[in-house]
Design a protein around this motif. Structure first.
Motif, PDB file in Angstrom:
ATOM      1  N   PHE A 262     -14.980 -35.918  27.397  1.00 45.18           N
ATOM      2  CA  PHE A 262     -15.236 -34.743  26.567  1.00 45.18           C
ATOM      3  C   PHE A 262     -14.438 -34.789  25.266  1.00 45.18           C
ATOM      4  N   ASP A 263     -13.150 -35.151  25.344  1.00 39.35           N
ATOM      5  CA  ASP A 263     -12.334 -35.139  24.136  1.00 39.35           C
ATOM      6  C   ASP A 263     -12.782 -36.193  23.128  1.00 39.35           C
ATOM      7  N   LEU A 264     -13.435 -37.251  23.586  1.00 39.72           N
ATOM      8  CA  LEU A 264     -14.011 -38.225  22.660  1.00 39.72           C
ATOM      9  C   LEU A 264     -15.226 -37.638  21.956  1.00 39.72           C
ATOM     10  N   LEU A 265     -16.075 -36.944  22.713  1.00 37.57           N
ATOM     11  CA  LEU A 265     -17.244 -36.309  22.114  1.00 37.57           C
ATOM     12  C   LEU A 265     -16.850 -35.166  21.190  1.00 37.57           C
ATOM     13  N   ASP A 266     -15.771 -34.475  21.544  1.00 35.29           N
ATOM     14  CA  ASP A 266     -15.346 -33.280  20.821  1.00 35.29           C
ATOM     15  C   ASP A 266     -14.332 -33.597  19.718  1.00 35.29           C
ATOM     16  N   TRP A 267     -14.036 -34.844  19.486  1.00 36.93           N
ATOM     17  CA  TRP A 267     -13.026 -35.276  18.515  1.00 36.93           C
ATOM     18  C   TRP A 267     -13.224 -34.556  17.163  1.00 36.93           C
ATOM     19  N   PRO A 268     -12.168 -33.935  16.599  1.00 30.61           N
ATOM     20  CA  PRO A 268     -12.332 -33.116  15.389  1.00 30.61           C
ATOM     21  C   PRO A 268     -12.357 -33.955  14.112  1.00 30.61           C
ATOM     22  N   ALA A 269     -13.300 -34.863  14.036  1.00 31.38           N
ATOM     23  CA  ALA A 269     -13.357 -35.790  12.906  1.00 31.38           C
ATOM     24  C   ALA A 269     -13.749 -35.088  11.613  1.00 31.38           C
TER      25      ALA A 269
END
Length: 228
Positions: free
Chosen positions: A142-149
């Motif tokens: 999830f944190d990879l998908l949700d990464w705040p890029a």
């Protein structure tokens, strides 16, 4: 505009005193737990304690020995007129100077839900994503998908916030197309916070209006073997 990267580490070591406070945003935390270390990071930039009164910087992990009680950034400077601007955190007994998220125009529920957190990833998770992002049945962390890029520029947020590999060089974070976060070390946590959101409580000086993008990371080594 010039980008300035500052690497800072400040720590506050003190006796154990319990404080409780209601904060105006969703609080989140993660634990860095590789290389025999257990180190807590909170979404507002507070390090190594639980925001209530107990240290959480345990070395070696599981030993009950805590190297630090609490840590945070203290930032200050003079403007062109000689006025002092500061942002600093101690133990929250007087309030808060830093809040999660980048500088923006509107701080609403959508903003807090997006930025009131700490993102945690491992190098192994990222390597697995690189190899399998286009494979049937693969589910990325999830944190990879949700990464705040990317920030919401319509809300005055910066366009680029967190570092990532851009597969097609279009400036947009698209993990389903092979993009992935760029982190140092074997495990890393990322957080964004600033001092712009609410009135100051901890310090009485003018605000700095500063945005901090912070990466906390560690390497996982075999006991007795130094890092190359």
């Amino acid at each position: 505009m010039k980008n300035l990267t500052i690497i800072l580490w400040t720590c506050v070591i003190g006796i154990q005193v319990i404080y409780a406070q209601i904060v105006p945003y969703p609080t989140d935390s993660e634990i860095l737990d590789v290389n025999d270390v257990s180190f807590r990071v909170n979404s507002g930039g507070d390090l190594s304690w639980d925001l209530v009164g107990f240290p959480q910087c345990e070395i070696p992990k599981g030993s009950g020995n805590h190297t630090l009680f609490a840590g945070s950034l203290w930032i200050g400077g003079l403007d062109a007129k000689g006025n002092l601007h500061t942002a600093a955190s101690t133990y929250r007994q007087a309030g808060i100077d830093f809040w999660p998220g980048p500088t923006a125009q509107t701080y609403d529920a959508n903003y807090w839900n997006r930025y009131g957190k700490v993102w945690k990833l491992s190098a192994d998770e990222i390597a697995t994503h690189q190899q399998n992002y286009n494979q049937p049945g693969y589910q990325a962390p999830f944190d990879l998908l949700d990464w705040p890029a990317n920030g919401n520029t319509a809300n005055g947020e910066p366009e680029q916030l967190a570092p990532f590999f851009d597969q097609n060089a279009n400036g947009l974070y698209e993990p389903d197309s092979g993009d992935y976060p760029l982190i140092p070390g074997d495990e890393a946590m990322y957080l964004i916070y600033s001092d712009e959101h609410f009135p100051y409580f901890e310090t009485v000086c003018l605000r700095t209006v500063i945005e901090v993008r912070q990466m906390v990371y560690a390497y996982d080594t075999i006991p007795g073997n130094p890092i190359d």
